[in-house]
Design a protein around this motif. Structure first.
Motif, PDB file in Angstrom:
ATOM      1  N   LEU A 125      84.765  44.508   2.010  1.00 43.81           N
ATOM      2  CA  LEU A 125      83.677  45.483   2.019  1.00 43.81           C
ATOM      3  C   LEU A 125      84.012  46.608   1.053  1.00 43.81           C
ATOM      4  O   LEU A 125      85.181  46.826   0.720  1.00 43.81           O
ATOM      5  N   GLN A 129      82.043  51.417   3.458  1.00 45.27           N
ATOM      6  CA  GLN A 129      81.386  50.618   4.478  1.00 45.27           C
ATOM      7  C   GLN A 129      82.377  50.274   5.586  1.00 45.27           C
ATOM      8  O   GLN A 129      83.574  50.139   5.350  1.00 45.27           O
ATOM      9  N   GLY A 131      82.996  47.617   9.139  1.00 42.44           N
ATOM     10  CA  GLY A 131      82.536  46.368   9.726  1.00 42.44           C
ATOM     11  C   GLY A 131      83.407  45.175   9.398  1.00 42.44           C
ATOM     12  O   GLY A 131      84.594  45.302   9.096  1.00 42.44           O
ATOM     13  N   HIS A 160      74.524  37.898   6.290  1.00 45.86           N
ATOM     14  CA  HIS A 160      75.226  39.151   6.542  1.00 45.86           C
ATOM     15  C   HIS A 160      74.266  40.120   7.236  1.00 45.86           C
ATOM     16  O   HIS A 160      73.150  40.336   6.751  1.00 45.86           O
ATOM     17  N   GLU A 161      74.687  40.701   8.347  1.00 43.97           N
ATOM     18  CA  GLU A 161      73.835  41.636   9.081  1.00 43.97           C
ATOM     19  C   GLU A 161      74.456  43.034   9.072  1.00 43.97           C
ATOM     20  O   GLU A 161      75.649  43.196   9.342  1.00 43.97           O
ATOM     21  N   PHE A 162      73.636  44.014   8.737  1.00 43.71           N
ATOM     22  CA  PHE A 162      74.071  45.403   8.661  1.00 43.71           C
ATOM     23  C   PHE A 162      73.140  46.272   9.505  1.00 43.71           C
ATOM     24  O   PHE A 162      71.997  45.907   9.790  1.00 43.71           O
ATOM     25  N   THR A 234      69.352  42.373   6.941  1.00 42.76           N
ATOM     26  CA  THR A 234      70.053  41.113   6.734  1.00 42.76           C
ATOM     27  C   THR A 234      70.029  40.825   5.246  1.00 42.76           C
ATOM     28  O   THR A 234      69.059  41.120   4.552  1.00 42.76           O
ATOM     29  N   GLY A 238      76.513  42.297   0.142  1.00 41.59           N
ATOM     30  CA  GLY A 238      76.429  43.746   0.298  1.00 41.59           C
ATOM     31  C   GLY A 238      77.438  44.474  -0.560  1.00 41.59           C
ATOM     32  O   GLY A 238      77.725  45.636  -0.343  1.00 41.59           O
ATOM     33  N   HIS A 308      77.117  49.834   8.528  1.00 43.13           N
ATOM     34  CA  HIS A 308      78.092  49.014   9.246  1.00 43.13           C
ATOM     35  C   HIS A 308      77.681  47.556   9.212  1.00 43.13           C
ATOM     36  O   HIS A 308      76.537  47.205   9.520  1.00 43.13           O
ATOM     37  N   LYS A 309      78.624  46.698   8.839  1.00 43.93           N
ATOM     38  CA  LYS A 309      78.383  45.261   8.865  1.00 43.93           C
ATOM     39  C   LYS A 309      78.666  44.756  10.270  1.00 43.93           C
ATOM     40  O   LYS A 309      79.818  44.643  10.685  1.00 43.93           O
ATOM     41  N   CYS A 310      77.598  44.446  11.001  1.00 51.41           N
ATOM     42  CA  CYS A 310      77.743  44.135  12.424  1.00 51.41           C
ATOM     43  C   CYS A 310      77.697  42.649  12.737  1.00 51.41           C
ATOM     44  O   CYS A 310      77.991  42.245  13.865  1.00 51.41           O
ATOM     45  N   LEU A 312      78.101  38.400  10.969  1.00 51.50           N
ATOM     46  CA  LEU A 312      78.318  37.444   9.884  1.00 51.50           C
ATOM     47  C   LEU A 312      78.175  36.039  10.453  1.00 51.50           C
ATOM     48  O   LEU A 312      78.889  35.661  11.388  1.00 51.50           O
TER      49      LEU A 312
END
Length: 361
Positions: A125, A129, A131, A160-162, A234, A238, A308-310, A312
């Motif tokens: 990351l 960032q 996560g 990828h979910e943020f 999503t 990122g 924040h990458k919450c 994957l």
């Protein structure tokens, strides 16, 4: 050498009920029932709001503290992969001359801790960032994971979910967007810039792209100009501040973004695009009402990036017929604290659910 204690990952043990991103490759769903261990900012090296003198000052005293923190934030562990929750403000690799503890500084300790001499970072990351970061345990896993990720990207899957807090009320299209961008030097610093009129004849190698879909999950009832929103994103990537750039393009820079936020100016209560070349980096301009609620006073430049990458999702790994699986990451303490103070509560959740559990070193 640091002492390492192996832990058994459990989906709900010792966790508090907050929010979770409902799984979907095509549509972002509302945050619901996200199981996470919420940690408050209790120790000196965690006091990002008050103890850090600038954005790139070390959040941790040294690599020893960083290693201990990362080891306690293990998210996933099997014979092929490791995943950790990277804290905000920690680079994957420090710049030349920097004394900031980085993730590469603790790689050898992680190899020794998990008895994996071939352990290697695979998905990292950006510095600011927080996560999920992903590591592979051996060379074969690296090859297979690379093929899996390439297949996901070629098939247009967004995995990828943020989640972010932004200054503004962005309006997004419900469809999946493809954004083209270039890296350019602006005011002596490399930044990502949107290429609005992309065509196939553009010089190969200068233009990159990513796919993204976003949705406003909640808007703060706090009276401020601009408003504050909680956004779920999503994407199939990122890196290189792509999402910071994307949110600035939607006139809603991410809270704690001290680079791309200056591409947006607020005049008479209206957010407008600023000339990119005139957008000089510096502390983000945060509305006085928001600063008062967050109790940051004149220390706006110390606010960490609220991106924040919450989640994957990995598909076709380690084999082509393997079922997809998802790694989830709890929100940082400062992020939850901001949500509580600004009343960013999707689905009318009770603020009492944000009671924070103290983190002890």
């Amino acid at each position: 050498m640091y002492m390492c204690k192996m832990v058994v990952i459990s989906g709900s043990s010792g966790c508090l009920r907050t929010y979770s991103m409902m799984r979907s490759m095509r549509r972002i769903q509302k945050l619901q029932a996200f199981y996470t261990t919420v940690r408050c900012l209790s120790t000196e090296w965690q006091q990002q709001y008050y103890k850090v003198d600038s954005l790139h000052e070390p959040v941790f005293a040294d690599s020893k503290h960083l290693f201990r923190h990362v080891q306690k934030n293990l998210l996933y562990d099997n014979e092929n992969l490791l995943a950790f929750n990277k804290p905000s403000g920690v680079p994957m690799r420090a710049l030349p001359g920097e004394t900031v503890p980085s993730m590469f500084d603790i790689l050898e300790d992680l190899r020794e801790c998990y008895d994996t001499p071939e352990l290697e970072y695979m998905l990292g990351l950006s510095r600011n960032q927080s996560g999920i970061i992903l590591l592979v345990k051996h060379a074969l896993a690296k090859v297979k994971l690379r093929k899996s990720l390439q297949a996901q990207r070629s098939q247009g899957e967004i995995n990828h979910e943020f989640i972010c807090v932004c200054l503004g009320e962005p309006a997004f299209t419900p469809e999946l967007e493809k954004v083209h961008y270039q890296r350019k030097e602006i005011n002596g610093c490399k930044q990502s810039v949107v290429v609005p009129n992309f065509h196939k004849n553009m010089k190969k190698g200068t233009v990159s792209s990513f796919k993204v879909q976003a949705e406003v999950l909640a808007t703060s009832p706090v009276e401020s100009s601009p408003k504050v929103s909680l956004v779920g994103i999503t994407s199939n990537g990122g890196k290189k501040e792509c999402l910071e750039m994307y949110m600035a393009e939607h006139l809603s820079p991410i809270l704690g973004d001290h680079v791309y936020s200056h591409r947006v100016v607020n005049l008479a209560g209206e957010s407008l695009k600023n000339d990119t070349n005139a957008a000089i980096q510096g502390p983000q301009v945060i509305p006085a009402e928001i600063k008062n609620l967050l109790k940051i006073g004149r220390q706006g430049h110390q606010v960490p990036l609220h991106l924040h990458k919450c989640g994957l999702t990995i598909n076709r790994f380690p084999h082509k017929k393997s079922e997809p699986f998802t790694i989830e990451s709890p929100l940082p303490g400062f992020f939850v604290d901001t949500m509580a103070k600004l009343q960013l509560l999707p689905n009318d959740q009770d603020i009492e659910e944000f009671d924070q559990e103290e983190f002890t070193d």
